[in-house]
Design an enzyme around this catalytic site. Structure first.
Site, short mmCIF file in Angstrom:
data_model
loop_
_atom_site.label_atom_id
_atom_site.label_comp_id
_atom_site.label_asym_id
_atom_site.label_seq_id
_atom_site.Cartn_x
_atom_site.Cartn_y
_atom_site.Cartn_z
N ARG A 28 1.45 -14.65 3.16
CA ARG A 28 1.01 -13.65 4.15
C ARG A 28 1.99 -13.53 5.31
O ARG A 28 1.57 -13.28 6.44
CB ARG A 28 -0.38 -13.98 4.68
CG ARG A 28 -1.49 -13.90 3.64
CD ARG A 28 -1.98 -12.49 3.55
NE ARG A 28 -2.84 -12.33 2.37
CZ ARG A 28 -4.16 -12.20 2.42
NH1 ARG A 28 -4.76 -12.20 3.57
NH2 ARG A 28 -4.84 -12.04 1.32
N ARG A 32 -0.83 -9.27 9.90
CA ARG A 32 -1.39 -8.95 11.22
C ARG A 32 -0.89 -9.77 12.39
O ARG A 32 -1.01 -9.34 13.53
CB ARG A 32 -2.92 -9.04 11.14
CG ARG A 32 -3.51 -7.87 10.40
CD ARG A 32 -4.97 -8.09 10.10
NE ARG A 32 -5.10 -9.13 9.08
CZ ARG A 32 -6.26 -9.48 8.52
NH1 ARG A 32 -7.36 -8.89 8.91
NH2 ARG A 32 -6.30 -10.41 7.60
N ARG A 41 0.56 -0.30 11.21
CA ARG A 41 -0.79 -0.10 10.70
C ARG A 41 -1.50 1.04 11.42
O ARG A 41 -2.34 1.73 10.85
CB ARG A 41 -1.59 -1.40 10.85
CG ARG A 41 -2.90 -1.38 10.11
CD ARG A 41 -3.56 -2.71 10.09
NE ARG A 41 -3.85 -3.18 11.43
CZ ARG A 41 -4.62 -4.23 11.70
NH1 ARG A 41 -5.16 -4.92 10.71
NH2 ARG A 41 -4.84 -4.60 12.93
N ASP A 78 -1.23 -6.20 -2.91
CA ASP A 78 -2.44 -7.01 -2.93
C ASP A 78 -2.76 -7.38 -4.38
O ASP A 78 -2.28 -6.73 -5.31
CB ASP A 78 -3.63 -6.26 -2.31
CG ASP A 78 -4.73 -7.24 -1.90
OD1 ASP A 78 -4.65 -7.79 -0.79
OD2 ASP A 78 -5.64 -7.49 -2.70
N TYR A 155 -13.66 -10.36 -7.89
CA TYR A 155 -13.75 -9.10 -7.16
C TYR A 155 -14.38 -7.99 -8.00
O TYR A 155 -15.23 -7.23 -7.53
CB TYR A 155 -12.37 -8.66 -6.66
CG TYR A 155 -11.93 -9.43 -5.43
CD1 TYR A 155 -12.60 -9.27 -4.22
CD2 TYR A 155 -10.88 -10.33 -5.48
CE1 TYR A 155 -12.22 -9.99 -3.10
CE2 TYR A 155 -10.49 -11.06 -4.36
CZ TYR A 155 -11.17 -10.88 -3.18
OH TYR A 155 -10.81 -11.60 -2.07
#
Ligand code: CP3
Length: 351
Positions: A28, A32, A41, A78, A155
């Protein structure tokens, strides 16, 4: 054999070479905690746009490369990105993660899944990976990644992230044949996708079975391990020279079982001492990890001590320095910079 001393560090460590310092990257590492990412973003609020518009995904993948020169540059994407190509519609919601609009619950839905045709459904992956290779040359290693069958199925069946995995465990324990059918289809699709990423330029591929640590060891052997093996085996047949990394989150009770997945490199999280992990995994396996991502909230001295400690315990052969899981969104960028600087200045003499 294509192994030469001008190959980038991460590739060399993944192949088990002795090095003067371990290669370093972060899971990652684009995301963010970086202001550059948060700014972009705002311009592209949809995760699918950020990851599927090649110019944007390339820029995001390169943000940490430009800021910190990590030894690994990972594709910004992703694990659920290939699902629409199988006929499973999805979105990635801010602060929540993947949302599957029509969760997979029946045999008929599984029969209706498409065969993955990556050239058709994932053309942007080729553009992104080619651009990353072009940009970093021999200075860094380009990593691809995929989700593992169990984690993607979690998922697809739950329809979203879960704390208890009640829906998929209900299926696993009351209708294992149905789940096997889904996991087998996913394994074959994931193998196709890994091969495609390698053909497009990925030099190392990491498979995330993030939620397999939610299974008991016995159930890991039934619902996760055989499908990890199926993916790695299929990839190995056509692409024997590409190192493959496995991550399971919360894997302390599973390390010996991960060792027989067929992966070359096992990601170790911080619940295991790195020296113990080396013992438990054996000499032929390479390791990645394993600082607690929370360490990056500590002082510089603290961060440096933890890096030294980890590197000492891992030894100078077949170790990729990393966190034990993704960098946390609240992490100070300055501490990430310090982590990379310190790691890149290491030499066998220092530790
Ligand atoms: O490592 C990298 O820099 C590559 C980027 C990457 C993303 N997702 C981008 C992303 C990687 C490797 C992933 C893999 C992924 N996605 C995993 C396996 C890794 C792990 O954490 O175990 C999993 C389980 C997912 C599913 C997923 N997607 C989750 C749980 C979330 C986070 C939800 C949240 O908001 O906290 C996402 C969204 C996502 N994928 C984000 C990023 C940077 C955050 C959303 C955003 O930035 O807009």
């Amino acid at each position: 054999m294509g192994i030469s001393s001008n190959a980038p560090y991460l590739l060399r460590a993944a192949r088990g070479e002795v090095l003067d310092r371990p290669p370093v990257w972060m899971m990652r590492q684009a995301g963010r905690y970086m202001k550059a990412y948060r700014d972009l973003r705002e311009k592209y609020p949809s995760f699918r746009d950020r990851s599927e518009i090649p110019e944007v995904a390339i820029e995001i993948s390169l943000q940490p490369w430009k800021a910190f020169q990590p030894d690994g540059v990972i594709l910004f994407s992703d694990i659920v990105t290939p699902l629409p190509g199988l006929g499973i519609d999805m979105d990635i919601a801010e602060g929540k993660g993947p949302i599957i609009h029509s969760p997979i619950r029946t045999s008929e839905q599984i029969d209706n899944l498409h065969t993955l045709e990556p050239e058709e459904s994932l053309p942007f992956i080729k553009t992104i990976l080619q651009a990353l290779r072009q940009e970093v040359g021999n200075e860094s290693t380009v990593l691809g990644f995929v989700g593992a069958p169990w984690t993607l199925a979690a998922y697809a069946v739950e329809g979203k992230g879960s704390k208890t995995y009640s829906v998929i465990k209900n299926m696993a324990f009351s209708n294992p044949t149905l789940l096997d059918k889904l996991l087998t289809k996913f394994a074959d699709a994931i193998a196709i996708y890994v091969r495609y990423q390698i053909d497009c330029g990925a030099q190392v591929v990491q498979m995330f079975d993030s939620w397999a640590g939610q299974l008991s060891p016995q159930d890991y052997e039934t619902f996760a391990l055989p499908y990890q093996q199926r993916v790695f085996q299929q990839v190995r047949e056509t692409h024997p020279d590409t190192p493959l990394i496995l991550l399971v989150s919360g894997s302390a009770g599973l390390l010996e079982r991960m060792a027989i997945s067929g992966a070359d490199v096992i990601t170790v999280d911080w619940t295991v001492d790195m020296a113990d992990a080396r013992e438990r995994l054996g000499k032929h396996l390479k390791v990645q990890g394993n600082l607690d991502p929370g360490v990056l909230f500590g002082s510089k001295e603290f961060i440096r001590d933890r890096i030294y400690d980890t590197v000492r315990k891992a030894g100078n052969k077949g170790h990729i320095l990393n966190l034990g899981h993704g960098v946390l969104p609240e992490t100070p960028e300055e501490n990430v910079a310090f982590f990379f600087e310190t790691a890149k200045q290491l030499s066998s003499a220092v530790v």
